[in-house]
Write an enzyme that holds these catalytic residues in place. Structure first.
Site, mmCIF file in Angstrom:
data_model
loop_
_atom_site.group_PDB
_atom_site.id
_atom_site.type_symbol
_atom_site.label_atom_id
_atom_site.label_comp_id
_atom_site.label_asym_id
_atom_site.label_seq_id
_atom_site.Cartn_x
_atom_site.Cartn_y
_atom_site.Cartn_z
ATOM 1 N N TRP A 24 43.784 50.220 45.082
ATOM 2 C CA TRP A 24 44.014 48.774 45.233
ATOM 3 C C TRP A 24 45.485 48.447 45.416
ATOM 4 C CZ3 TRP A 24 40.485 46.145 47.291
ATOM 5 C CH2 TRP A 24 39.143 46.381 47.004
ATOM 6 N N ASP A 35 47.811 41.988 40.005
ATOM 7 C CA ASP A 35 46.414 41.869 40.428
ATOM 8 C C ASP A 35 45.571 42.267 39.223
ATOM 9 O OD1 ASP A 35 43.856 42.156 41.415
ATOM 10 O OD2 ASP A 35 44.386 43.537 43.043
ATOM 11 N N LYS A 91 34.412 40.316 38.849
ATOM 12 C CA LYS A 91 34.297 41.432 37.920
ATOM 13 C C LYS A 91 34.045 40.928 36.501
ATOM 14 C CE LYS A 91 35.785 43.612 41.626
ATOM 15 N NZ LYS A 91 37.068 43.984 42.187
HETATM 16 C C1 LIG Z 1 37.624 44.118 43.523
HETATM 17 C C2 LIG Z 1 39.099 44.189 43.616
HETATM 18 C C3 LIG Z 1 39.786 43.676 44.726
HETATM 19 C C4 LIG Z 1 39.070 43.086 45.927
HETATM 20 O O1 LIG Z 1 38.798 41.768 45.741
HETATM 21 P P1 LIG Z 1 38.078 40.890 46.891
HETATM 22 O O2 LIG Z 1 37.547 39.768 46.092
HETATM 23 O O3 LIG Z 1 37.023 41.738 47.523
HETATM 24 O O4 LIG Z 1 39.100 40.467 47.841
HETATM 25 C C5 LIG Z 1 41.165 43.751 44.721
HETATM 26 N N1 LIG Z 1 41.845 44.281 43.685
HETATM 27 C C6 LIG Z 1 41.204 44.798 42.607
HETATM 28 C C7 LIG Z 1 41.991 45.391 41.496
HETATM 29 C C8 LIG Z 1 39.812 44.769 42.558
HETATM 30 O O5 LIG Z 1 39.175 45.291 41.494
#
Ligand SMILES: *Cc1c(COP(=O)(O)O)cnc(C)c1O
Length: 360
Positions: A102, A172, A196
């Site tokens: 990521w 993030d 999540k």
């Molecule tokens: C799931 C995830 C993403 C992707 O998010 P989207 O909603 O598909 O854009 C980005 N960063 C992390 C750490 C994730 O777990």
């Protein structure tokens, strides 16, 4: 009705009381005669739902008053571009810490908008550990430092907060927001896709310090300009109304369980059940450095990859789904977010024991 134990990395399992409440309120929300899905985002009913969701998030995370909470769309992948468009203009450059899939995606996307310096990388350990801060080569002229606080695919997580001095720290937190208490004041900006740990997909949460708003590059689409969204209480465009409502129900539920301290205690106990079993087994293996192991996403491999399909089939037959690891790392992955009950983790370990006995 039978519900499975859903170990999906996202969209992920939600608390049952939340789903039941949403079902109850589906046709007629609080005597309004309509579903939340059908409401105007500018009507008094939805404005109330929106305000309560924000206020619960502020209360649970202890968000200081000099931070705005924005409910946006575009997901965390959208934010990979939206963050640099809004923040990099001050100096034209930013530091990124590379800890897995990521953060690598974030780095790649950001390069379109300025000079990106990878200040540290976990590559030498094949991304099984978070580089220690002493090894970071930070640029004091960076507009911000970006981290991914929990790598959902590799299963590494920061259990400490980096100190970036006066350079704003951006995180993030898509896959570990609400999993434990954090000190928001140590961050300049936090973003997370909701799917999540917070609610359905479609909602992106951005928590941003006031002084970082209002410096967007001229190319920034107006709907992705934090200033436009902040000035309009996240109603510059139609927000993801139903996702915000469900997120509000999840936050009420988390509060009723004792807030983020209770979540953290519960998550630690849950993850330990799985890691303790993995560590004493010669059949299964988790590659991550013990001090950097994620409480949310637990990747593991079987002794022989040829057994993966049989393992997954057997798990499915017992009502445990979505255990297949990401294609980039292979093997298995159990995502055990807030809403995964400890019974689910215990059932998984019992099955793993049984499978090991049979195949090991
Ligand atoms: C799931 C995830 C993403 C992707 O998010 P989207 O909603 O598909 O854009 C980005 N960063 C992390 C750490 C994730 O777990």
């Amino acid at each position: 009705m039978t519900r499975v134990f859903n170990f999906s990395p996202g969209p992920a399992t939600l608390p049952e009381p939340v789903l039941r409440k949403a079902a109850e309120e589906m046709m007629d929300w609080h005597g309004s005669g309509m579903s939340v899905m059908e409401m105007s985002h500018r009507g008094k009913e939805f404005i109330g739902i929106h305000a309560e969701t924000e206020s619960l998030l502020r209360e649970l995370m202890g968000i200081p008053d000099n931070y705005k909470v924005l409910f946006m769309q575009g997901g965390a992948i959208g934010e990979n571009a939206i963050v640099p468009m809004n923040l990099i203009g001050r100096t034209g450059k930013a530091d990124y810490i590379s800890t897995g899939d990521w953060s690598k995606k974030s780095i790649k996307e950001a390069k379109t908008y300025g000079k990106i310096n990878v200040a540290a990388t976990g590559e030498a350990s094949n991304f099984t550990a978070i580089p220690k801060q002493a090894e970071w080569k930070l640029d004091p002229g960076a507009a911000y430092v970006h981290i991914c606080s929990n790598e959902t695919i590799g299963g590494v997580e920061y259990h400490w907060t980096p100190d970036t001095g006066s350079v704003p720290l951006v995180a993030d937190m898509s896959s570990n927001i609400l999993s434990r208490g954090i000190d928001v004041s140590k961050y300049g900006l936090i973003y997370a896709g909701a799917q999540k740990n917070v609610g359905p997909s479609g909602l992106t949460i951005v928590i941003v310090r006031d002084d970082l708003i209002g410096q967007a590059l001229p190319i920034t689409p107006s709907a992705f300009d934090y200033k436009q969204q902040a000035d309009n209480d996240s109603m510059y465009n139609t927000p993801p109304t139903y996702a915000i409502y469900i997120a509000g129900l999840v936050l009420q539920h988390v509060k009723s369980l004792g807030g983020l301290a209770a979540m953290e205690a519960h998550n630690k106990v849950k993850a330990a059940v799985l890691y303790d079993y993995l560590d004493q087994s010669a059949f299964y293996r988790n590659p991550v450095a013990p001090e950097d192991r994620s409480l949310m996403n637990v990747p593991f491999k079987l002794k022989d990859d040829a057994l993966d399909d049989a393992f997954l089939k057997g798990a499915q037959a017992k009502g445990m789904i979505q255990l297949k690891g990401h294609r980039s790392v292979g093997g298995m992955r159990a995502s055990i977010y807030n809403a995964m009950p400890i019974e689910g983790v215990k059932a998984l370990v019992a099955y793993m024991q049984e499978f090991e006995k049979q195949a090991g």
